[in-house]
Design an enzyme around this catalytic site. Structure first.
Site, PDB file in Angstrom:
ATOM      1  N   ILE A  37       2.087   4.493  -3.588  1.00 64.32           N
ATOM      2  CA  ILE A  37       0.706   5.092  -3.505  1.00 64.32           C
ATOM      3  C   ILE A  37       1.278   6.698  -2.560  1.00 64.32           C
ATOM      4  O   ILE A  37       0.980   7.782  -2.638  1.00 64.32           O
ATOM      5  CB  ILE A  37      -0.381   4.297  -2.340  1.00 64.32           C
ATOM      6  CG1 ILE A  37      -1.065   3.383  -3.955  1.00 64.32           C
ATOM      7  CG2 ILE A  37      -1.360   5.807  -2.549  1.00 64.32           C
ATOM      8  CD1 ILE A  37      -1.540   2.581  -2.904  1.00 64.32           C
ATOM      9  N   ASP A  38       1.694   5.776  -1.785  1.00 57.92           N
ATOM     10  CA  ASP A  38       2.120   7.446  -0.675  1.00 57.92           C
ATOM     11  C   ASP A  38       2.819   8.733  -1.265  1.00 57.92           C
ATOM     12  O   ASP A  38       2.144  10.138  -1.096  1.00 57.92           O
ATOM     13  CB  ASP A  38       3.042   7.109   0.687  1.00 57.92           C
ATOM     14  CG  ASP A  38       1.972   6.179   1.394  1.00 57.92           C
ATOM     15  OD1 ASP A  38       0.797   5.753   1.568  1.00 57.92           O
ATOM     16  OD2 ASP A  38       2.243   5.347   2.275  1.00 57.92           O
ATOM     17  N   HIS A  91       0.756  -1.730  -0.387  1.00 57.34           N
ATOM     18  CA  HIS A  91       0.011   0.352   0.271  1.00 57.34           C
ATOM     19  C   HIS A  91       0.770   1.214   0.047  1.00 57.34           C
ATOM     20  O   HIS A  91       0.349   2.429  -0.453  1.00 57.34           O
ATOM     21  CB  HIS A  91      -0.938  -0.029   0.903  1.00 57.34           C
ATOM     22  CG  HIS A  91      -1.640   1.747   1.340  1.00 57.34           C
ATOM     23  ND1 HIS A  91      -1.129   2.364   1.936  1.00 57.34           N
ATOM     24  CD2 HIS A  91      -2.672   1.595   0.936  1.00 57.34           C
ATOM     25  CE1 HIS A  91      -2.406   3.436   2.104  1.00 57.34           C
ATOM     26  NE2 HIS A  91      -3.772   3.070   1.141  1.00 57.34           N
ATOM     27  N   CYS A  92       1.856   0.882   0.549  1.00 57.95           N
ATOM     28  CA  CYS A  92       2.986   2.397   1.009  1.00 57.95           C
ATOM     29  C   CYS A  92       3.405   2.759  -0.782  1.00 57.95           C
ATOM     30  O   CYS A  92       3.329   4.081  -0.249  1.00 57.95           O
ATOM     31  CB  CYS A  92       4.079   1.753   1.754  1.00 57.95           C
ATOM     32  SG  CYS A  92       2.403   2.003   3.264  1.00 57.95           S
ATOM     33  N   LEU A  93       4.342   2.824  -0.746  1.00 55.57           N
ATOM     34  CA  LEU A  93       5.385   2.894  -1.683  1.00 55.57           C
ATOM     35  C   LEU A  93       4.942   3.029  -3.350  1.00 55.57           C
ATOM     36  O   LEU A  93       5.310   4.133  -4.335  1.00 55.57           O
ATOM     37  CB  LEU A  93       6.932   1.575  -2.047  1.00 55.57           C
ATOM     38  CG  LEU A  93       7.703   1.345  -0.618  1.00 55.57           C
ATOM     39  CD1 LEU A  93       9.554   0.685  -1.083  1.00 55.57           C
ATOM     40  CD2 LEU A  93       7.579   2.822  -0.231  1.00 55.57           C
TER      41      LEU A  93
END
Length: 421
Positions: free
Chosen positions: A262-263, A258-260
């Site tokens: 998207i964030d 989810h993080c890299l």
């Protein structure tokens, strides 16, 4: 205290269980009824929370799973841990807004609302607070408290867990910060106060932007090193011997989770939309990392042509791993899935093996490969691409039986029939 955690996913469920174990009365609010029923039955779908831990807090009465908003009534602290995905490559805060509207009806004077969902600077103040004030008729910072505390969950990491990972806390006012810190001091070992909401929000997206950019750097380096005929993996080992000024990152098939993926987009999109400026380094890193699955396919295509004088079309390929990181079932935004999808689109006969992902969840077809003896042999395939190095994969057997292996993670020794990315 009565704690409500909105969203019982990989962030919310660990927080809810930990708060229940710390002595709070916890309502885990999960609007997905299928998930809610599983939790109520003591069945955890989050790898970091064993079902035995969930069953213990259920049995004690400290934790209740609910999809009924009325069970939020009377909360002391409510924490929003809902997803913040991308829709059409733009930030999607609809889940945060929905959670804010649901909560607003049940806010009482003195209550505290904390956002943990990753987002761009200004979201708590400009998006969440107005919704809470409008729905409750109360004033944030005066009648109730609002804060932000970015999640730092790393699924599958047994060393750094919720309770021992330093927790950044921020508040709309000094009073809000005090209340937010008071709660997190009961569930984590270390809290780190921020001077403001926006600084805490920016810290979270920057943490992941830092990783994203450095992974893009080594992915680009690996391509250049291959062109030059240089062993990039040995190069990185050499560079890592420097005791200062260097942090080791490794190449791979891309970035996932989810993080890299998207964030960093949240940050670059917000800067562009609000101020018309381009965060060039993020956009370049995004371009490099998003193209990495294509690079893996090209390397495999070149190897098949060079070694066996055949094309990808019709080739039997064994793809090992579909999750985005080893020893987890998390396949969100997984580059491994992108690689296999591209190979199939080119006409390859791809068999995907991932012991953590059943067919229903990950579209993976398991064959007996791993630590057990199996009638199927790796020699049945024209090539193997190792995408996620799960511990269950027997790499010794793989090296002995495979006609050719493309190791995208650098975990196998180089041999005449084994290449590393």
């Amino acid at each position: 205290m009565h704690i409500c955690v909105l969203g019982q996913g990989y962030v919310g469920l660990p927080l809810a269980v930990r708060a229940a174990e710390a002595g709070h009365t916890v309502t885990g609010y999960e609007p997905d009824r299928t998930r809610c029923e599983a939790l109520a039955a003591g069945s955890s779908y989050v790898e970091d929370i064993d079902s035995s831990r969930l069953q213990a807090v259920l049995a004690s009465g400290a934790y209740t799973a609910s999809s009924d908003p009325q069970d939020l009534k009377g909360f002391d602290v409510a924490v929003i841990t809902v997803p913040t995905p991308l829709t059409d490559r733009a930030p999607d805060l609809s889940c945060v807004r929905d959670a804010g509207r649901v909560l607003a009806e049940w806010i009482e004077p003195g209550a505290t609302v904390v956002l943990e969902s990753t987002t761009h600077p200004g979201t708590t103040r400009d998006v969440l607070v107005p919704l809470l004030e409008e729905g409750s008729g109360l004033v944030a910072g005066r009648d109730f408290h609002v804060g932000f505390s970015p999640e730092r969950i790393d699924p599958g990491n047994a060393d750094w867990r919720l309770e021992n990972t330093p927790k950044i806390v921020a508040g709309l006012t000094e009073g809000c910060l005090g209340r937010v810190k008071e709660f997190y001091d009961t569930v984590t070992d270390v809290t780190v106060p921020a001077s403001g909401l926006e600084e805490a929000e920016l810290a979270k997206v920057f943490e992941n932007t830092y990783r994203h950019v450095n992974i893009a750097l080594v992915n680009e380096l690996s391509r250049m090193a291959h062109t030059l005929g240089v062993d990039v993996w040995h190069t990185l080992e050499l560079a890592a011997t420097k005791p200062f000024g260097f942090t080791k990152f490794l190449p791979g098939p891309g970035v996932g989770g989810h993080c890299l993926p998207i964030d960093p987009v949240y940050l670059s999109h917000h800067v562009k939309a609000r101020h018309g400026q381009t965060f060039r380094l993020i956009e370049l890193a995004q371009d490099i990392n998003e193209s990495q699955p294509d690079y893996v396919v090209r390397r495999l295509q070149d190897a098949l042509s060079r070694r066996f004088r055949r094309s990808v079309h019709g080739a039997r390929i064994l793809a090992l791993g579909a999750a985005y990181k080893p020893d987890t079932s998390d396949a969100r935004q997984s580059p491994a899935v992108e690689v296999t999808d591209r190979l199939r689109a080119m006409g390859a006969d791809v068999t995907v093996v991932d012991p953590y992902l059943p067919v229903a969840d990950g579209g993976c077809r398991e064959i007996p490969f791993g630590t057990t003896t199996a009638p199927a042999t790796v020699a049945d395939f024209d090539a193997v691409v190792l995408l996620t190095p799960h511990g269950e994969f027997d790499l010794v057997r793989l090296a002995a039986e495979a006609a050719y292996v493309l190791d995208t993670r650098g975990v196998m020794a180089v041999a005449p029939h084994i290449e590393r990315l």
